[in-house]
Design an enzyme around this catalytic site. Structure first.
Site, PDB file in Angstrom:
ATOM      1  N   HIS A  82     -16.615  69.159  -1.458  1.00 40.53           N
ATOM      2  CA  HIS A  82     -15.519  69.873  -1.744  1.00 40.53           C
ATOM      3  C   HIS A  82     -15.208  71.403  -1.485  1.00 40.53           C
ATOM      4  CE1 HIS A  82     -15.143  66.417  -4.420  1.00 40.53           C
ATOM      5  NE2 HIS A  82     -15.984  66.460  -4.881  1.00 40.53           N
ATOM      6  N   GLY A  86     -18.483  66.233  -7.933  1.00 41.95           N
ATOM      7  CA  GLY A  86     -20.224  66.475  -6.974  1.00 41.95           C
ATOM      8  C   GLY A  86     -20.309  67.720  -6.626  1.00 41.95           C
ATOM      9  N   HIS A 135     -21.421  61.174   1.343  1.00 36.83           N
ATOM     10  CA  HIS A 135     -20.052  61.398   1.212  1.00 36.83           C
ATOM     11  C   HIS A 135     -19.827  62.126   2.480  1.00 36.83           C
ATOM     12  CE1 HIS A 135     -18.815  59.004  -2.464  1.00 36.83           C
ATOM     13  NE2 HIS A 135     -20.499  60.026  -2.756  1.00 36.83           N
ATOM     14  N   LEU A 136     -19.116  61.724   3.483  1.00 34.39           N
ATOM     15  CA  LEU A 136     -18.747  62.107   5.125  1.00 34.39           C
ATOM     16  C   LEU A 136     -17.487  62.558   4.896  1.00 34.39           C
ATOM     17  CD1 LEU A 136     -21.009  60.422   7.085  1.00 34.39           C
ATOM     18  CD2 LEU A 136     -21.244  62.357   7.140  1.00 34.39           C
ATOM     19  N   ASP A 171     -26.189  61.868  -2.430  1.00 31.02           N
ATOM     20  CA  ASP A 171     -25.090  61.911  -3.211  1.00 31.02           C
ATOM     21  C   ASP A 171     -24.540  63.063  -2.949  1.00 31.02           C
ATOM     22  OD1 ASP A 171     -22.528  61.136  -4.267  1.00 31.02           O
ATOM     23  OD2 ASP A 171     -23.291  61.464  -6.310  1.00 31.02           O
ATOM     24  N   HIS A 182     -22.487  52.108  -8.631  1.00 27.15           N
ATOM     25  CA  HIS A 182     -22.010  53.805  -9.489  1.00 27.15           C
ATOM     26  C   HIS A 182     -22.035  53.066 -10.989  1.00 27.15           C
ATOM     27  CE1 HIS A 182     -19.893  57.556 -10.278  1.00 27.15           C
ATOM     28  NE2 HIS A 182     -19.168  56.745 -10.650  1.00 27.15           N
ATOM     29  N   ASN A 225     -15.450  55.557   0.117  1.00 24.64           N
ATOM     30  CA  ASN A 225     -15.052  55.881  -0.751  1.00 24.64           C
ATOM     31  C   ASN A 225     -13.831  56.889  -0.101  1.00 24.64           C
ATOM     32  OD1 ASN A 225     -16.149  58.330  -1.323  1.00 24.64           O
ATOM     33  ND2 ASN A 225     -16.502  58.572  -3.172  1.00 24.64           N
ATOM     34  N   ASP A 268     -18.366  52.736  -4.859  1.00 28.76           N
ATOM     35  CA  ASP A 268     -18.753  54.483  -4.900  1.00 28.76           C
ATOM     36  C   ASP A 268     -18.071  55.275  -5.429  1.00 28.76           C
ATOM     37  OD1 ASP A 268     -20.669  56.154  -6.236  1.00 28.76           O
ATOM     38  OD2 ASP A 268     -20.779  56.669  -3.942  1.00 28.76           O
TER      39      ASP A 268
HETATM   40 ZN   LIG Z   1     -21.667  57.805  -7.808  1.00 25.94          ZN
END
Ligand SMILES: [Zn+2]
Length: 428
Positions: free
Chosen positions: A308, A323, A61-62, A304, A178, A93, A151
């Site tokens: 945050h 996360g 997740h960038l 993954d 997911h 996402n 996801d």
């Molecule tokens: Zn996921």
């Protein structure tokens, strides 16, 4: 362009493992692999290390576009390079979600501009990940997207998912899911079991994950699509994937470093740095995913990596988002608890990931290939006292991990040298 000669490492090449072997790199390409090579290139002593294809992450997740206070393509690329990665798949996402061609192109182009790793965009299955109608799949495909996922959520509507699967199967992409049933997991904070009882928190039962995998395997049987399970976390999920493979279905699976390393007792510390979805499971599940990785039922390790900011994560457990980050420590976790041979180590962190993602430029160490290489010291101590991600929600900070990324080489240039990220300014 530079010329380098990596000397005397254990080289895990496409054609096998070679002890005390050299790798020559010139003009961004691997030009020779073998013992006792001589070249004009700068010699880099690699004794005691493993030299293999740069790691490739199927699940990063960038956060760009739209959530750059957590991470962006530049800071995420730095974390990836620090972890030995030369390529990552960016999850869609974001805000807005990557559900159309121009957004996918933006992510890929921004990755190229930063130039530290190859950033491969994925696209959503449903528009805005809302689960009600399909994304602009034709546009995404034309923009080069081959990986499709909502996801963060499962696609709840089996009819909609079937249509996406048929479209993707026809063209040769991969559906990535997911697997968490939203109803069964509703309100869930930790794995449903003794720890959730002790904490008085609602739990996420294993079945929330397993029924989605079981349903999807039925749809794979119906459509023939290449299908990949994200962040598999239970013994039952391992058994479902094993059965699907036994049947010859095109099903693959990943496990995260945190599901390999921690069990749900970490959640009893109620530090949200251990809060993620799916949650940390029972020790029996941890044993099952480790065994699944060793015996090949689980194809790959994917991070993954989910940054945050402190102002979001530093809250009581129930209020903190799901996360954790992981790009910088995934390889060390695998080296510490994986019990894998060097060949299998590079399979799960690189070769097989690139293959599943259908990315030909990654996962290869062979003459003529793009020089995406990692030099890894399997006996060195990982740096767990700092992070280069924009966010610090890592469960590994302060833990002892064995395995250190010494050098990362992307397209023939060092992005990490002797454990230190190359100066961004010097990268131009
Ligand atoms: Zn996921």
């Amino acid at each position: 362009m530079s010329e380098y000669l990596l000397k005397n490492g254990l080289v895990v090449a496409d054609d096998g493992v070679h002890e005390s072997c050299d790798v020559a790199i010139a003009d961004g390409t691997i030009t020779a692999i073998g013992p006792g090579i001589t070249s004009d290139g700068e010699e880099v002593d690699c004794r005691g290390t493993w030299i293999g294809p740069g790691f490739f992450d199927m699940h990063t997740h960038l956060r760009e576009p739209g959530q750059e206070w957590k991470e962006d393509i530049e800071s995420g690329s730095r974390a990836a390079a620090a972890g030995g990665y030369t390529g990552v798949v960016a999850m869609p996402n974001t805000a807005p979600a990557v559900d159309s061609g121009h957004l996918a192109r933006y992510v890929a182009d921004r990755g190229s501009e930063v130039g530290l790793v190859e950033v491969v965009p994925s696209g959503t299955i449903t528009a805005d990940r809302a689960g009600t109608r399909l994304s602009h799949l034709d546009e995404l495909w034309a923009a080069g997207v081959r990986i499709f996922t909502d996801d963060g959520d499962s696609v709840a509507d089996a009819g909609l998912l079937r249509r996406a699967m048929e479209y993707i199967a026809e063209r040769g992409g991969v559906i990535v899911e997911h697997c968490i049933d939203a109803g069964l997991a509703a309100g869930g904070q930790v794995h449903e079991g003794p720890v959730s009882s002790l904490l008085g928190m609602p739990g996420v039962p294993r079945e929330a994950e397993e029924i989605v995998i079981a349903r999807d395997i039925s749809l794979v049987r119906l459509t023939g699509v290449a299908y990949h399970v994200q962040h598999l976390s239970t013994a039952g999920a391992v058994a479902l994937v094993a059965a699907a493979k036994e049947e010859g279905l095109p099903v693959t699976a990943e496990v995260t470093p945190h599901h390999l390393f921690f069990d749900h007792t970490a959640a009893s510390l109620t530090n949200p740095v251990y809060k993620m979805m799916p949650p940390l499971r029972d020790p029996a599940d941890v044993a099952a995913v480790r065994a699944g990785l060793r015996d090949g039922v689980i194809d790959i390790v994917a991070t993954d990596h989910a940054p945050h900011a402190d102002h979001e994560k530093d809250h009581p457990w129930e209020d903190a988002p799901f996360g954790v980050t992981g790009l910088e420590w995934a390889a060390a976790v695998v080296a510490t608890v994986g019990e894998l041979t060097p060949a299998r180590f590079f399979d799960v962190l690189s070769r097989r990931s690139a293959e599943i993602a259908k990315v030909a430029t990654q996962g290869h160490l062979t003459v003529g290939a793009s020089a995406n290489v990692v030099v890894f010291d399997p006996a060195g101590a990982a740096a767990t006292d700092r992070t280069v991600s924009r966010s610090s929600n890592s469960p590994y900070l302060g833990h002892d991990l064995i395995g250190r990324v010494v050098h990362t080489i992307y397209r023939g240039e060092f992005t990490v040298r002797n454990g230190a990220l190359r100066d961004m300014a010097a990268l131009g």
